[in-house]
Design an enzyme around this catalytic site. Structure first.
Site, PDB file in Angstrom:
ATOM      1  CE  LYS A 178      12.058 -36.326  -9.334  1.00  0.00           C
ATOM      2  NZ  LYS A 178      11.096 -38.281  -8.666  1.00  0.00           N
ATOM      3  NE  ARG A 228       8.787 -34.334  -3.755  1.00  0.00           N
ATOM      4  CZ  ARG A 228       9.807 -34.697  -4.229  1.00  0.00           C
ATOM      5  NH1 ARG A 228      10.848 -33.892  -4.147  1.00  0.00           N
ATOM      6  NH2 ARG A 228       9.796 -36.022  -3.963  1.00  0.00           N
ATOM      7  NE  ARG A 278      16.168 -44.395  -4.362  1.00  0.00           N
ATOM      8  CZ  ARG A 278      15.650 -43.721  -4.285  1.00  0.00           C
ATOM      9  NH1 ARG A 278      15.564 -42.636  -5.062  1.00  0.00           N
ATOM     10  NH2 ARG A 278      14.685 -43.533  -4.010  1.00  0.00           N
ATOM     11  NE  ARG A 317      16.014 -41.638  -0.115  1.00  0.00           N
ATOM     12  CZ  ARG A 317      15.120 -41.351  -1.153  1.00  0.00           C
ATOM     13  NH1 ARG A 317      15.598 -40.696  -2.838  1.00  0.00           N
ATOM     14  NH2 ARG A 317      13.949 -40.660  -1.863  1.00  0.00           N
ATOM     15  NE  ARG A 376       9.586 -41.887  -1.479  1.00  0.00           N
ATOM     16  CZ  ARG A 376      10.357 -41.630  -1.874  1.00  0.00           C
ATOM     17  NH1 ARG A 376      10.801 -43.202  -0.952  1.00  0.00           N
ATOM     18  NH2 ARG A 376      11.174 -41.974  -2.458  1.00  0.00           N
TER      19      ARG A 376
HETATM   20  P1  AP5 Z   1      16.202 -42.050  -9.202  1.00  0.00           P
HETATM   21  O1  AP5 Z   1      17.579 -41.666 -10.330  1.00  0.00           O
HETATM   22  O2  AP5 Z   1      17.497 -42.126  -7.184  1.00  0.00           O
HETATM   23  O3  AP5 Z   1      14.681 -41.777  -9.053  1.00  0.00           O
HETATM   24  P2  AP5 Z   1      14.720 -40.097  -8.191  1.00  0.00           P
HETATM   25  O4  AP5 Z   1      13.341 -39.770  -9.838  1.00  0.00           O
HETATM   26  O5  AP5 Z   1      15.453 -39.332  -8.470  1.00  0.00           O
HETATM   27  O6  AP5 Z   1      14.078 -40.853  -6.911  1.00  0.00           O
HETATM   28  P3  AP5 Z   1      13.505 -40.169  -5.523  1.00  0.00           P
HETATM   29  O7  AP5 Z   1      13.007 -41.344  -4.410  1.00  0.00           O
HETATM   30  O8  AP5 Z   1      15.316 -39.794  -5.316  1.00  0.00           O
HETATM   31  O9  AP5 Z   1      12.583 -39.225  -6.251  1.00  0.00           O
HETATM   32  P4  AP5 Z   1      11.638 -38.527  -5.084  1.00  0.00           P
HETATM   33  O10 AP5 Z   1      11.042 -37.252  -5.716  1.00  0.00           O
HETATM   34  O11 AP5 Z   1      10.497 -39.343  -4.179  1.00  0.00           O
HETATM   35  O12 AP5 Z   1      12.161 -38.473  -3.791  1.00  0.00           O
HETATM   36  P5  AP5 Z   1      13.396 -36.605  -3.440  1.00  0.00           P
HETATM   37  O13 AP5 Z   1      15.215 -36.980  -2.928  1.00  0.00           O
HETATM   38  O14 AP5 Z   1      13.028 -35.720  -4.391  1.00  0.00           O
HETATM   39  O15 AP5 Z   1      16.116 -43.561  -9.278  1.00  0.00           O
HETATM   40  C1  AP5 Z   1      15.774 -44.468  -8.929  1.00  0.00           C
HETATM   41  C2  AP5 Z   1      16.973 -46.104  -9.301  1.00  0.00           C
HETATM   42  O16 AP5 Z   1      16.295 -46.512 -10.051  1.00  0.00           O
HETATM   43  C3  AP5 Z   1      17.946 -45.775  -8.845  1.00  0.00           C
HETATM   44  O17 AP5 Z   1      18.333 -46.743  -7.675  1.00  0.00           O
HETATM   45  C4  AP5 Z   1      18.059 -45.983  -9.806  1.00  0.00           C
HETATM   46  O18 AP5 Z   1      19.731 -46.762  -9.628  1.00  0.00           O
HETATM   47  C5  AP5 Z   1      17.636 -46.489 -11.340  1.00  0.00           C
HETATM   48  N1  AP5 Z   1      17.297 -46.522 -12.212  1.00  0.00           N
HETATM   49  C6  AP5 Z   1      16.691 -44.847 -12.534  1.00  0.00           C
HETATM   50  N2  AP5 Z   1      17.171 -45.117 -13.833  1.00  0.00           N
HETATM   51  C7  AP5 Z   1      17.243 -46.244 -14.340  1.00  0.00           C
HETATM   52  C8  AP5 Z   1      16.653 -46.290 -15.691  1.00  0.00           C
HETATM   53  N3  AP5 Z   1      16.803 -45.931 -16.436  1.00  0.00           N
HETATM   54  N4  AP5 Z   1      16.892 -48.575 -15.224  1.00  0.00           N
HETATM   55  C9  AP5 Z   1      16.694 -48.918 -14.442  1.00  0.00           C
HETATM   56  N5  AP5 Z   1      16.901 -48.412 -13.155  1.00  0.00           N
HETATM   57  C10 AP5 Z   1      17.331 -47.297 -12.948  1.00  0.00           C
HETATM   58  O19 AP5 Z   1      11.999 -36.433  -2.231  1.00  0.00           O
HETATM   59  C11 AP5 Z   1      12.476 -37.398  -0.819  1.00  0.00           C
HETATM   60  C12 AP5 Z   1      11.755 -36.897   0.400  1.00  0.00           C
HETATM   61  O20 AP5 Z   1      11.999 -35.335   0.546  1.00  0.00           O
HETATM   62  C13 AP5 Z   1      10.165 -36.696  -0.050  1.00  0.00           C
HETATM   63  O21 AP5 Z   1       9.657 -37.814   0.329  1.00  0.00           O
HETATM   64  C14 AP5 Z   1       9.592 -35.108   0.899  1.00  0.00           C
HETATM   65  O22 AP5 Z   1       9.556 -35.937   2.242  1.00  0.00           O
HETATM   66  C15 AP5 Z   1      11.127 -34.268   0.755  1.00  0.00           C
HETATM   67  N6  AP5 Z   1      10.902 -33.993  -0.080  1.00  0.00           N
HETATM   68  C16 AP5 Z   1      12.032 -32.742  -1.231  1.00  0.00           C
HETATM   69  N7  AP5 Z   1      11.280 -32.495  -1.753  1.00  0.00           N
HETATM   70  C17 AP5 Z   1      10.612 -31.636  -1.902  1.00  0.00           C
HETATM   71  C18 AP5 Z   1       9.999 -30.320  -1.996  1.00  0.00           C
HETATM   72  N8  AP5 Z   1      10.174 -30.049  -2.900  1.00  0.00           N
HETATM   73  N9  AP5 Z   1       8.557 -29.795  -0.724  1.00  0.00           N
HETATM   74  C19 AP5 Z   1       8.549 -30.769   0.461  1.00  0.00           C
HETATM   75  N10 AP5 Z   1       9.447 -31.922   0.483  1.00  0.00           N
HETATM   76  C20 AP5 Z   1      10.378 -32.663  -0.315  1.00  0.00           C
END
Ligand code: AP5
Ligand code: ZN
Length: 217
Positions: free
Chosen positions: A13, A88, A127, A161, A172
């Site tokens: 994402k 979410r 990552r 991370r 997660r």
């Molecule tokens: P990446 O782009 O980093 O993936 P992502 O989907 O953004 O993954 P996240 O782990 O950041 O998502 P998340 O939803 O768990 O975390 P968030 O920060 O929102 O890609 C992943 C890896 O793959 C990278 O190394 C990239 O280079 C590689 N890659 C990408 N595309 C590729 C491809 N096509 N081919 C190969 N490799 C590829 O949330 C974290 C925490 O914050 C949550 O657990 C929660 O505690 C809190 N939080 C955030 N938002 C909320 C909310 N709305 N409500 C409550 N808590 C929240």
């Protein structure tokens, strides 16, 4: 355009949001990045969020919704935005609907990134994230930085991370299936969802996403 990006942790994402936001000239609003910035600055909001994130659980809605609304109220978001990681759960989706209604706005699309769990695990395990800005992400195999351990965009140090440990990733994913997946049906009932495969090279996925959004518009 006003777009919501959904998909499991590690689907790509954040990676896609950076390219899509640039192509569409709208800001990328990631609640995860906002929380991480607050944590690194030691703000009260960051302190509230930290324990939940460390455990792979959702930060409470009262904290998250206010933060997301504040960000959507910024001038750069007046013409549209790409939401990543928000909403979410159903309560957040309803809060977003209320916000949009109040401002006489609506969503154009909900882009759902589909990716098998085995791939998600590989992506998260490799990552590496920039200490200066968690929107700068790399992968030890799929998106190598030019110099090992150094962010290409700002020269910051790359690290793993804390919530990317195997145990927390499992948690997660469980939270994603239980809390977040139901919002896909909620948005399907409004006719907003476009689902694409997030497999393949990063630029291939971006192209697929741009095509799907153009077809929806
Ligand atoms: P990446 O782009 O980093 O993936 P992502 O989907 O953004 O993954 P996240 O782990 O950041 O998502 P998340 O939803 O768990 O975390 P968030 O920060 O929102 O890609 C992943 C890896 O793959 C990278 O190394 C990239 O280079 C590689 N890659 C990408 N595309 C590729 C491809 N096509 N081919 C190969 N490799 C590829 O949330 C974290 C925490 O914050 C949550 O657990 C929660 O505690 C809190 N939080 C955030 N938002 C909320 C909310 N709305 N409500 C409550 N808590 C929240
Ligand atoms: Zn950086």
């Amino acid at each position: 355009m006003r777009i919501v990006l959904v998909g499991p942790p590690g689907a790509g994402k954040g990676t896609q949001a950076a390219y899509l936001a640039e192509n569409l000239s709208i800001p990328h609003i990631s609640t995860g990045d906002l929380f991480r910035a607050n944590i690194s600055q030691g703000t009260p909001l960051g302190k509230q969020a930290q324990e939940y994130m460390r455990a792979g659980q959702l930060v409470p809605d009262e904290v998250t919704i206010g933060m997301a609304e504040d960000r959507m109220n910024q001038p750069d978001a007046a013409g549209g935005f790409l939401l990543d990681g928000f909403p979410r759960n159903l309560a957040q989706a309803e809060a977003l609907d209320g916000y949009l209604r109040e401002h006489d706005l609506s969503l154009d699309a909900v882009l759902d990134l589909e990716v098998p769990e085995a791939e998600v695990v590989k992506r998260i395990a490799g990552r590496r994230t920039c200490r200066n800005d968690s929107a700068h992400t790399f992968h030890v195999e799929y998106k190598k930085p030019e110099a090992e351990g150094v962010c290409d965009e700002c020269g910051g140090e790359l690290y793993q991370r804390e919530d990317d440990s195997e145990e927390t990733v499992r948690k997660r994913l469980e939270v994603y299936h239980r809390e977040t997946e139901p919002i896909i049906d909620y948005y399907k009932s409004k006719g907003l969802v476009v689902t694409i495969s997030a497999l393949g090279k990063v630029n291939e996925v971006t192209q697929r996403a741009m095509d799907a959004l153009a077809a929806k518009a």
